[in-house]
Enzyme design. Sequence first.
Site, PDB file in Angstrom:
ATOM      1  N   ILE A 158       0.828  -1.202   0.000  1.00 12.55           N
ATOM      2  CA  ILE A 158       0.000   0.000   0.000  1.00 12.55           C
ATOM      3  C   ILE A 158       0.863   1.252   0.000  1.00 12.55           C
ATOM      4  CG2 ILE A 158      -1.718   1.307   1.309  1.00 12.55           C
ATOM      5  CD1 ILE A 158      -2.880  -1.407   2.211  1.00 12.55           C
ATOM      6  N   HIS A 287     -13.218   4.090   8.374  1.00 14.97           N
ATOM      7  CA  HIS A 287     -12.477   2.911   7.905  1.00 14.97           C
ATOM      8  C   HIS A 287     -13.040   2.405   6.568  1.00 14.97           C
ATOM      9  CE1 HIS A 287      -9.885  -0.694   9.418  1.00 14.97           C
ATOM     10  NE2 HIS A 287      -9.773  -0.522   8.107  1.00 14.97           N
TER      11      HIS A 287
END
Length: 322
Positions: A158, A287
């Site tokens: 990521i 989230h």
Amino acid sequence: MAVFVTRRIPAEGLRVLSQAGGCRVQQWDSEEPVPRAELLSGVAGKRGLLCLLSDRIDREVLEAAGPGLKVVSTMSVGFDHLALEEMKKRGIRVGYTPDVLTDATAELSVALLLAVCRRLPEAAEQVKNGGWTTWKPLWMCGYGLSDSTVGIIGLGRIGQAVARRLKPFGVKKFLYTGSHPKPESAAEFEAEFVPLTRLAEESDFVVVTCALTPATQGMCNKDFFSRMKKTSVFINTSRGAVVNQEDLYEALAHGQIAAAGLDVTTPEPLPTDHPLLSLKNCVILPHVGSATYATRSTMAVLAANNLLAGLRGEPMPHELLL
């Protein structure tokens, strides 16, 4: 093969399980988390468990499942919610879903960074509440990426995907830190491996994309924020516990850093009366890093295929080796 699924998941994933021969699926069919009592009763006697990041699969759950539990498949790239040592002792195989959410999470990280540094939520609110009266030279000014230094904590999948997306904005320099240098990964961005303290001191933007480990827990604390520039922006899309939120609040409230954006918090959800939510220079999301339809569907299918492969004694598409 009896399995328990702890939440309503995308239909594509459930279809993989329901169409598998000999697989009997019991599911907590709700958008909301399975209550603890329902989890303990649902897992009893099952050979497989498909869970989410928000499900705490600890020794109590494993005891409730009994010795027949052979596979735990989590629909997440993170696994800090799993009692891995207990699973290893019991010979339980563990599947997870890395890679498939990399792009979506990187996109969200960049979107959050831009929203924070250019004060987009604040600006949108001004339009709604009548604060937009005329064009003003210094009104709603923020910070740009051009000629900036970006520090990435955790240059994994990521972290690299975030750097790849930020580079075209004209970033002058990339710094990164982690458990060890990654020269091959860093070469694409000419990123320099530095200690955490130097990253804090020199970065205009800090992006946290590391895993939660004993070494990273609480890593972004008072000392870290005190080293950052007063004009710097802090972004966390990794795990909430990497950040000491009380220290972050103090840094934001007293102007030690310019702004912050969080897609992860401790706890989740964050209480609506939490001090961080009172700050204009802090943007908090619920989230949603992997929240695209395609990504969540792919995660569900992968989690289902991990579960089935484990139950059949076959290699999993993505197995966490304990």
